[in-house]
Design an enzyme around this catalytic site. Structure first.
Site, PDB file in Angstrom:
ATOM      1  N   GLU A 169     -10.979   1.643 -23.017  1.00  0.00           N
ATOM      2  CA  GLU A 169     -11.487   0.284 -22.771  1.00  0.00           C
ATOM      3  C   GLU A 169     -10.353  -0.748 -22.739  1.00  0.00           C
ATOM      4  O   GLU A 169     -10.355  -1.672 -21.924  1.00  0.00           O
ATOM      5  CB  GLU A 169     -12.496  -0.098 -23.871  1.00  0.00           C
ATOM      6  CG  GLU A 169     -13.093  -1.475 -23.742  1.00  0.00           C
ATOM      7  CD  GLU A 169     -13.998  -1.623 -22.524  1.00  0.00           C
ATOM      8  OE1 GLU A 169     -15.068  -1.038 -22.500  1.00  0.00           O
ATOM      9  OE2 GLU A 169     -13.601  -2.346 -21.583  1.00  0.00           O
ATOM     10  N   ILE A 181     -11.790  -7.783 -23.036  1.00  0.00           N
ATOM     11  CA  ILE A 181     -13.065  -7.906 -22.299  1.00  0.00           C
ATOM     12  C   ILE A 181     -13.666  -6.504 -22.146  1.00  0.00           C
ATOM     13  O   ILE A 181     -13.010  -5.614 -21.617  1.00  0.00           O
ATOM     14  CB  ILE A 181     -12.847  -8.525 -20.898  1.00  0.00           C
ATOM     15  CG1 ILE A 181     -12.123  -9.868 -21.000  1.00  0.00           C
ATOM     16  CG2 ILE A 181     -14.179  -8.682 -20.175  1.00  0.00           C
ATOM     17  CD1 ILE A 181     -11.764 -10.484 -19.645  1.00  0.00           C
ATOM     18  N   ASP A 237       0.683  -3.873 -12.198  1.00  0.00           N
ATOM     19  CA  ASP A 237      -0.175  -3.823 -13.391  1.00  0.00           C
ATOM     20  C   ASP A 237      -1.644  -4.045 -12.991  1.00  0.00           C
ATOM     21  O   ASP A 237      -2.535  -3.320 -13.445  1.00  0.00           O
ATOM     22  CB  ASP A 237       0.288  -4.905 -14.381  1.00  0.00           C
ATOM     23  CG  ASP A 237      -0.596  -4.986 -15.601  1.00  0.00           C
ATOM     24  OD1 ASP A 237      -0.470  -4.126 -16.481  1.00  0.00           O
ATOM     25  OD2 ASP A 237      -1.441  -5.906 -15.667  1.00  0.00           O
ATOM     26  N   LYS A 281      -5.029  -1.387 -13.118  1.00  0.00           N
ATOM     27  CA  LYS A 281      -6.368  -1.710 -13.659  1.00  0.00           C
ATOM     28  C   LYS A 281      -7.428  -1.575 -12.569  1.00  0.00           C
ATOM     29  O   LYS A 281      -8.540  -1.107 -12.821  1.00  0.00           O
ATOM     30  CB  LYS A 281      -6.350  -3.121 -14.241  1.00  0.00           C
ATOM     31  CG  LYS A 281      -5.416  -3.249 -15.452  1.00  0.00           C
ATOM     32  CD  LYS A 281      -5.127  -4.695 -15.788  1.00  0.00           C
ATOM     33  CE  LYS A 281      -4.151  -4.834 -16.944  1.00  0.00           C
ATOM     34  NZ  LYS A 281      -3.608  -6.178 -17.096  1.00  0.00           N
ATOM     35  N   VAL A 325      -8.031  -2.005 -19.452  1.00  0.00           N
ATOM     36  CA  VAL A 325      -8.367  -2.997 -18.422  1.00  0.00           C
ATOM     37  C   VAL A 325      -8.837  -4.279 -19.087  1.00  0.00           C
ATOM     38  O   VAL A 325      -9.824  -4.286 -19.831  1.00  0.00           O
ATOM     39  CB  VAL A 325      -9.475  -2.473 -17.469  1.00  0.00           C
ATOM     40  CG1 VAL A 325      -9.790  -3.505 -16.396  1.00  0.00           C
ATOM     41  CG2 VAL A 325      -9.054  -1.150 -16.839  1.00  0.00           C
TER      42      VAL A 325
END
Ligand code: HSE
Length: 437
Positions: A129, A136, A201, A205, A132
């Site tokens: 989790e 959030i 980056d 994601k 990414v």
């Protein structure tokens, strides 16, 4: 019940955040997990270094291998980063029957297909989790909470450093280099900040998001990726005059002919939610056919937010350890035998609005010639602006925003425009997004 024993690889900012969070909220976490979660071992480069957390109850050492091979360890928390040593250790942990929690987007984006296949084979869980958008819970939202939907698109600001730089350039009038140095000093830029500014980056994601949204394999290599380094202040200003903000977005979108996966500077209408996300914050919108548009906003980096996601993964792992592997949430949202290849579209196939700027001789008929070429290719015009260039008094800058059009067709028009005798220099092009809030 026996506590879950966790061994940590790397105890930097995020690792210390995890240790502190488990110490602060340990009772509540146990009440949720059904058992205590204990970090019992950590491997670091320099055990003598002062840490930002209490390590009294942790057996500190330098040997990562010893942790992934320790029969007492149930869960390996990988916080080393990158896809070198981290890859070897995660694969070794899986082979030794350990569950893995990682915040490593680079590793998952490049090697996730192989890692999840190995994990499924070994009957262990690999959770990611925190990989990414930091704090959030976007993986859980897409993978579980929106599981009834056909996801149509996901669009988001998923690199805090890039968004911080654009915000600083826009509101504080600082240069790109100054804004980047500030992001590094504040600790949210990657160790190698080219990953942030070149969009890599964000592409890591987006590969993860695209896979869990559409049930396709992780496809990092096929993502069309542009960074923010080349964005000119003039274009930010012109975009604003036309009612848009320039944001660096990751977009995963279904089209009739395949899936578009793209990371690039994007003009977003100024009233749209994503246009108003500033600083290092992340925000992601997901459109599901049943739910419609949904939005997720928060901190995409930092010790506390990243630890929040890491510890949530540990709690999930603690709960899932006693569940038969066939009953667990699939790693990539869809059952492993239901992950299907879909065509990943080349940029020429993208359908979206386009912004372009061209410098031309300031002569009667030039604008008409440009608009005629667009009309011939059936590209509609949304807005037009004419500006004086900073130099060259006899020139003009023409700025056009088109209605959604196939990118290959737009490039055909731009080729013609470049070839006009009245065109003075290269054409600047950005994509425009109109996602429903
Ligand atoms: N460098 C990343 C960013 C950190 O700026 O968003 C979180 O992945």
């Amino acid at each position: 019940m026996e506590p879950v024993k966790v061994g940590v690889l790397g105890l930097g900012t995020v690792g210390a955040g995890v240790v502190n969070l488990l110490a602060r909220n340990g009772d509540e976490i146990s009440r949720r997990a059904g058992r205590e979660i204990q970090i019992t071992r950590a491997a670091v480069q320099n055990p003598a270094k002062t840490r930002e957390c209490d390590t009294h109850n942790i057996q500190m050492g330098t040997d990562c291998r010893a942790i992934v091979e320790d029969p007492e360890i149930d869960v390996v928390l990988e916080l080393i980063g990158g896809d070198g040593q981290a890859y070897d250790l995660v694969m070794a942990a899986i082979a030794n029957g350990k569950h893995v929690v990682t915040a490593n987007k680079h590793l998952i984006a490049l090697h996730g297909n192989e890692i999840f296949a190995a994990a499924d084979e070994a009957g262990v869980v690999v959770s990611f989790e925190a990989a990414v958008a930091g704090g959030i819970p976007i993986i859980k939202a897409i993978r579980e909470s929106l599981a009834a939907n056909r996801i149509e698109w996901v669009a988001g600001i998923i690199n805090g450093t890039g968004n911080f730089i654009l915000s600083q350039m826009n509101f504080e009038d600082v240069s790109f280099e100054e804004a980047l140095a500030d992001a590094q000093a504040r600790g949210f830029a990657e160790a190698d900040p080219t990953f942030d500014v070149e969009g890599i980056d964000a592409a890591h994601k987006l590969a993860i998001i695209g896979s869990i949204a559409f049930g396709i394999p992780l496809s990092f290599e096929q993502i069309v990726t542009d960074g923010i380094r080349q964005i000119a202040a003039d274009d930010i200003e012109y975009a604003e005059e036309l009612g848009y903000r320039v944001k660096h977005l990751g977009i995963a979108q279904r089209q009739d002919n395949g899936v578009a996966l793209r990371v690039h500077p994007t003009l977003v209408p100024e009233r749209a939610l994503l246009a108003n996300v500033e600083g290092e914050k992340n925000a992601i919108m997901v459109y599901g056919d049943a739910v419609g548009p949904t939005a997720y906003y928060g901190a995409g980096a930092g010790a506390g937010p990243t630890a929040s996601s890491v510890v949530a993964d540990m709690i999930d792992t603690a709960r899932m350890m006693s569940v038969d592997p066939s009953g667990r949430v699939p790693h990539l949202a869809f059952q492993p035998d239901q992950i299907t290849e879909e065509p990943i579209l080349e940029s020429d196939e993208f359908i979206c609005g386009h912004y372009f700027r061209v410098q031309v001789a300031d002569k009667t008929g030039v604008m008409a010639e440009i608009t005629r070429m667009l009309a011939e290719l059936e590209i509609g015009i949304e807005a037009i602006l004419q500006k004086d260039p900073p130099t060259a008094e006899d020139d003009a800058r023409v700025i056009i925003i088109t209605k959604p059009a196939r990118e290959g067709t737009l490039h055909q028009a731009l080729e013609h425009i470049r070839a006009l005798p009245t065109t003075r220099d290269g054409v600047v092009h950005y994509r425009v997004a109109e996602f429903e809030d």
